[in-house]
Scaffold this active site. Structure first.
Site, PDB file in Angstrom:
ATOM      1  CB  CYS A 168      -2.318  -2.577   5.139  1.00 36.53           C
ATOM      2  SG  CYS A 168      -3.774  -2.070   5.054  1.00 36.53           S
ATOM      3  CG  ASP A 190      -2.056  -1.238   1.105  1.00 38.12           C
ATOM      4  OD1 ASP A 190      -1.848  -1.898   0.206  1.00 38.12           O
ATOM      5  OD2 ASP A 190      -3.027  -1.141   2.022  1.00 38.12           O
ATOM      6  CG  HIS A 220     -11.109   1.703  -0.315  1.00 39.39           C
ATOM      7  ND1 HIS A 220     -10.896   0.222   0.104  1.00 39.39           N
ATOM      8  CD2 HIS A 220     -10.202   2.067   0.751  1.00 39.39           C
ATOM      9  CE1 HIS A 220     -10.282   0.364   1.519  1.00 39.39           C
ATOM     10  NE2 HIS A 220      -9.846   1.473   1.321  1.00 39.39           N
ATOM     11  CG  ASP A 276      -6.693   0.587   1.353  1.00 37.30           C
ATOM     12  OD1 ASP A 276      -7.208  -0.618   1.314  1.00 37.30           O
ATOM     13  OD2 ASP A 276      -7.045   1.510   1.908  1.00 37.30           O
ATOM     14  CE  LYS A 296      -4.333  -3.742   1.611  1.00 35.72           C
ATOM     15  NZ  LYS A 296      -5.286  -2.545   1.954  1.00 35.72           N
ATOM     16  CG  HIS A 311      -8.313   5.807   2.278  1.00 33.75           C
ATOM     17  ND1 HIS A 311      -9.519   5.751   3.412  1.00 33.75           N
ATOM     18  CD2 HIS A 311      -7.625   4.516   2.162  1.00 33.75           C
ATOM     19  CE1 HIS A 311      -9.564   4.488   3.566  1.00 33.75           C
ATOM     20  NE2 HIS A 311      -8.494   3.705   3.038  1.00 33.75           N
TER      21      HIS A 311
HETATM   22  C1  VGL Z   1      -4.891   1.321   5.590  1.00 31.87           C
HETATM   23  C2  VGL Z   1      -6.189   2.650   6.721  1.00 31.87           C
HETATM   24  C3  VGL Z   1      -7.101   2.429   5.896  1.00 31.87           C
HETATM   25  C4  VGL Z   1      -3.502   0.750   5.089  1.00 31.87           C
HETATM   26  C5  VGL Z   1      -5.736   1.081   4.644  1.00 31.87           C
HETATM   27  O1  VGL Z   1      -2.931   0.528   4.065  1.00 31.87           O
HETATM   28  O2  VGL Z   1      -2.795   0.698   6.330  1.00 31.87           O
HETATM   29  N1  VGL Z   1      -4.879   1.896   6.524  1.00 31.87           N
HETATM   30  N2  VGL Z   1      -6.972   1.808   4.856  1.00 31.87           N
HETATM   31 ZN    ZN Z   2      -8.417   1.777   3.256  1.00 25.42          ZN
END
Ligand code: VGL
Ligand code: ZN
Length: 194
Positions: A141, A16, A60, A58, A102, A77
């Site tokens: 993550c 990420d 979404h 990430d 993901k 985000h």
């Molecule tokens: C993450 C918060 C929300 C991460 C992803 O990649 O650590 N943290 N979504």
């Molecule tokens: Zn996230």
């Protein structure tokens, strides 16, 4: 820390490292950009040796359940295809990097790159026994990906200068590190990877 020389059976997993988690991003991780240079060093070694490289992201939908508008804990985000969801240009991911998206459905969040993804299967196909892990964020993550890697039977090397924590609660990053240590994860700095 002894030197680690990646070879057959090793894979690099970059977790990420996306614009929204860098300074100025929608969910900026303090010093998140500091992971890029050390990761580029390790990326270069894996690339030069033709060893497998994975990058999770990430990814979404705009109405994702983890967003505050939907009652979740986070500002919006890493919305799929947005600029914030892209990998930063300064991160030197080779063209053949296997990308693992993901948390792609509205109703479910996933902090682990193994959760509802083909990552474990793909690592198995490459004959991977050990994963070197860096990225963002240590306390979300990275932590959950490392826990799942151990559950799947992989050895884990945590690249300690290639991770940064969100630290919503002060100390979260340190606690995550301790939890990973307790699982038998080996720690190394990027310069130990040669
Ligand atoms: C993450 C918060 C929300 C991460 C992803 O990649 O650590 N943290 N979504
Ligand atoms: Zn996230």
């Amino acid at each position: 820390m002894a030197t680690i020389k990646p070879t057959d059976g090793d894979a690099l997993l970059v977790v990420d490292v996306q614009n929204d988690f860098l300074p100025g991003g929608a969910l900026a991780v303090p010093e998140g950009d500091a992971v890029i240079a050390p990761l580029n060093h390790v990326l270069d070694i894996f690339h030069t040796r033709g060893l497998p490289i994975f990058a999770s992201r990430d990814w979404h939908p705009p109405n994702h359940c983890s967003f505050r508008e939907q009652g979740g804990p986070w500002p919006p985000h890493c919305i799929a295809d947005s600029e914030g969801a892209q990998f930063p240009k300064s991160l030197q991911l080779p063209a053949f990097t296997a990308i693992i998206s993901k948390a792609t459905t509205p109703e479910k969040d996933a902090y682990s790159a193994f959760e509802d993804t083909p990552l474990a299967m793909q690592l198995g196909m490459y004959g991977v026994k050990r994963v070197l892990v860096g990225g963002l964020a240590t306390d979300y993550c990275v932590l959950n990906t490392v826990k799942d890697a151990v559950k799947h039977g992989f050895s884990v090397v945590l690249l300690t200068d290639c991770i940064r924590a969100v630290d919503v609660h002060p100390g979260d990053g340190e606690r995550a590190l301790r939890e990973m240590r307790s699982l038998g994860v080996v720690e190394a700095e990027s310069r130990d990877i040669q």
